[in-house]
Structure formats: structure tokens, C-alpha cells
Write an enzyme that holds these catalytic residues in place. Structure first.
Site, PDB file in Angstrom:
ATOM      1  N   CYS A 134       0.827  -1.207   0.000  1.00  0.00           N
ATOM      2  CA  CYS A 134       0.000   0.000   0.000  1.00  0.00           C
ATOM      3  C   CYS A 134       0.865   1.261   0.000  1.00  0.00           C
ATOM      4  CB  CYS A 134      -0.931  -0.014   1.213  1.00  0.00           C
ATOM      5  SG  CYS A 134      -1.959   1.461   1.301  1.00  0.00           S
ATOM      6  N   CYS A 137      -0.608   4.084   2.166  1.00  0.00           N
ATOM      7  CA  CYS A 137      -0.433   3.921   3.614  1.00  0.00           C
ATOM      8  C   CYS A 137       1.019   4.164   4.022  1.00  0.00           C
ATOM      9  CB  CYS A 137      -0.797   2.498   4.053  1.00  0.00           C
ATOM     10  SG  CYS A 137      -2.217   1.803   3.251  1.00  0.00           S
ATOM     11  N   ASP A 138       1.962   3.677   3.232  1.00  0.00           N
ATOM     12  CA  ASP A 138       3.347   3.585   3.713  1.00  0.00           C
ATOM     13  C   ASP A 138       4.337   4.488   2.998  1.00  0.00           C
ATOM     14  OD1 ASP A 138       2.509   1.656   5.516  1.00  0.00           O
ATOM     15  OD2 ASP A 138       2.791   0.030   4.075  1.00  0.00           O
TER      16      ASP A 138
END
Ligand code: NAP
Length: 327
Positions: A134, A137-138
Site C-alpha cells: 500500500c 499507507c506507507d
């Protein structure tokens, strides 16, 4: 036990759209969301091709809007996972979550697909410690870092482009010498000075120290030569598998595990409908999933109407179970 007209399993664009339609049709509707409300689209940063958003929209924003729209019409959200379904004795169907058990006149399965894993040493050990599926997200954790993106499809290139907002260098590792991604994405990626390509190459192992990724073992598929390479992170975008294990032996599936439906969006069990990536391995777009969710909902509404006409639909108010009220 809770009594309800429609249970929707999954909360991606297909499930949320289905919920908008069934709730708006005055059918009591419960959406069992799974781990991630919005499904895959919620972890996508820039959604440029969903109609109605000329400036683009983020995946989380699109998800929030769809969920709010379904809630506006009275859909009820259960933020839980389905643990068991019983379709054997027909409608009403039993659907169990960790916290509840539902008895639903119809079920719409929109549980989607999950990103594939490389299945190489180090992948599990370093998940969340440099290995990610992701970028939204990261990506932030990789400011100024060197990272690898695995895959040659639209997801790999789209996320590689996004990751250049953070990383110093992004190298796309692809197993062939030809990309699968659309020409438009290829053009954008080729013109991005932070993106490099490593073709005919796979990752054999992910390595690290102090619980962080520090490098990988690469293998050239044409020469079989292996090399060690330093990197800070590995983002994996190599396709998806349907989340259909819950329905093994209960719904007909194709050889890859995708749920089989007919032209009326019906699965092999009358009253159980499906839409989105749980059955669609071809289009895989948020907008096609939403469209299929809509179609599945219309067919469920139609099917319930026919049952009612035949006197086969129990009056929910007469049910002994706790009833989810009609919107
Ligand atoms: P995909 O199109 O199936 O591509 C998967 C990529 O991963 C392929 O390049 C494949 O290599 C590679 N791969 C598969 N298994 C591998 C393995 N074990 N090791 C190394 N590489 C492996 O998947 P996707 O990119 O996630 O796209 C899925 C669908 O969503 C597509 O229909 C795509 O068009 C759509 N999508 C659209 C957009 C957009 O429109 N903006 C964005 C994202 C996704 P090969 O090429 O050699 O098979």
C-alpha cells in the site's frame, strides 16, 4: 440473531453502491465491512478516472462519500468480518460475524480480491518493516529513500509514480522485458526522472537488519545470474486473488476461485448475488465494481419483490429475532 432483508458482504465500491440501492429501495440493509472499509480503493491515493471528479479524488475520500451516501438512505454498517455463511437451506440465509449472526432474505457478495504475495523468504518477516502492498499507507515512511516496486501492470506503475513524491529513487522490477501497464501510465513513468526499470528480473529473497529491510537478492530470468542489491523498501503490486475461500463448496466458482454469476448477477444459489472483483477478473476498476454492485442490488431488489408477490417473504415485524428496521 438479527433479521434483515439484505446483507452485503464487503464494503468496496461494489458493496457500497449495492447498499445505496437496496437501502434507497426501503429494504433493511446491513453492510459487513471487512477489515478495510472501501476495500482496495481505500488504499489507492489518486483516483483520476472515477466519473464525476474532474480534479480526481483520493481513495479514502471516495470511500467516505459512498459510505455516507449509503448511510443517508439508512444502510447499517457492521465493522466486522464474516466468519461463516450457511446458504444450504435457501433464503433466509445465515451469515455469522465475530459479533453477530444475521438471518437475511438475500445476500450480496462483494468481498473483492486481495493483493498477491511474492512468497519469498523475508516477505512475511519484513511486512510493515519495509515490505508493503500500500503506497498510500506507507509511502510517507520512505522520504528520501531507495525503494523497489515489483510488477509491470497498471498498479505497479501508478503506485511507482505516486511513490516518487517521497522516495529519492524508485526502481520497477518486472519479470518480463515488456510492461503490461497502459501506454498512458508507461509514458508518465518513463518521463519521471526518479523511476528506473529492471526487466527480466525477480526478487528471490528480501533481507534486513534490525527489523528493517536493507536489501534483496535479485535474479535475472534470462541469465539466471543472482545479484545482491541494497534497498530500503519493497512495494509489491503483482495482481490479485479473489477472497472466495469463505464460499468454498457453497457457491460455484471458476478455476481461479472467482465466483460464477449469470447475466442476472445471481450466483449458483438463488437469492445470493455477487458483484465486483469477487467475480470480475477482467475490468477491475472502481467504476465497474460500482456498476456491478448496482446491478447485483437491482437483481436482489427484483428477486425479493418476486418472493413478496409469491407470499414467500416473512414480515420482518413478525420475526422473533431482533429486526434491522427498514430505512
Ligand atoms: P495485473 O494487471 O494483473 O499486473 C500484475 C503484474 O504483476 C504483471 O506485470 C505481472 O507480470 C506481474 N506479476 C504477477 N505475478 C508475479 C510474480 N509472482 N512475480 C513477479 N511479477 C508478477 O495487476 P494490476 O496491475 O494490479 O492491475 C489489475 C487490474 O486493475 C488491471 O485490469 C488494471 O488495468 C487495473 N488497474 C487500473 C488502474 C488505472 O486505470 N489507473 C490502476 C490500477 C489497476 P506479467 O506482466 O509478466 O504477467
Amino acid at each position: 440473531m438479527k433479521r434483515v432483508r439484505v446483507v452485503i458482504i464487503g464494503s468496496g465500491p461494489a458493496g457500497l453502491t449495492a447498499a445505496i440501492y437496496t437501502a434507497r429501495a426501503q429494504l433493511s440493509t446491513v453492510v459487513i465491512t471487512g477489515n478495510q472499509v472501501g476495500g482496495q480503493i481505500a488504499t489507492t491515493h489518486d483516483v483520476d478516472n472515477f466519473p464525476g471528479f474532474p480534479e480526481g479524488v483520493t481513495g479514502p475520500d471516495l470511500t467516505d462519500r459512498m459510505r455516507a451516501q449509503a448511510e443517508r438512505f439508512g444502510a447499517v454498517f457492521d465493522y466486522d468480518l464474516v466468519t461463516e455463511v450457511d446458504f444450504a437451506s435457501g433464503s433466509p440465509f445465515r451469515v455469522k460475524t465475530h459479533g453477530h449472526e444475521y438471518l437475511a432474505d438475500s445476500v450480496i457478495v462483494t468481498i473483492g480480491a486481495s493483493p498477491r504475495r511474492l512468497n519469498v523468504p523475508g516477505e512475511t518477516e519484513f511486512t510493515g518493516r519495509g515490505v508493503s502492498w500500500c503506497a498510500t499507507c506507507d509511502g510517507w515512511f520512505f522520504r528520501g529513500k531507495d525503494i523497489l516496486v515489483v510488477g509491470g501492470g497498471d498498479s505497479a506503475l501508478q503506485e511507482a509514480i505516486f511513490l516518487t513524491k517521497f522516495a529519492e529513487k524508485v526502481t520497477v522490477v518486472h519479470r518480463r522485458d515488456e510492461l503490461r501497464a497502459s501506454v498512458a501510465l508507461q509514458t508518465r513513468a518513463f518521463s519521471n526522472p526518479k523511476i528506473a526499470f529492471l526487466y527480466d528480473t525477480v526478487i528471490d529473497a528480501i533481507k534486513g537488519e534490525d527489523m528493517r529491510v536493507t536489501g534483496v537478492t535479485l535474479r535475472n530470468l534470462k541469465t539466471d545470474a543472482t545479484t545482491e542489491r541494497k534497498t530500503d523498501g519493497v512495494f509489491i503490486f503483482i495482481g490479485y486473488d479473489p477472497n472466495s475461500s469463505l464460499f468454498g463448496g457453497k457457491l460455484e466458482m471458476g478455476p481461479q476461485g472467482y465466483v460464477v454469476i449469470d447475466e442476472m448477477m445471481s450466483t449458483s444459489v438463488p437469492g445470493v448475488f455477487a458483484g465486483g472483483e469477487i467475480h470480475d477478473d477482467r475490468f477491475r476498476q472502481a467504476i465497474t465494481a460500482a456498476g456491478q454492485g448496482c446491478s447485483a442490488a437491482l437483481m436482489a431488489i427484483n428477486w425479493l419483490g418476486e418472493r413478496e408477490g409469491q407470499g414467500l417473504l416473512q414480515d420482518l415485524d413478525a420475526s422473533e429475532a431482533e429486526t434491522i428496521p427498514a430505512p
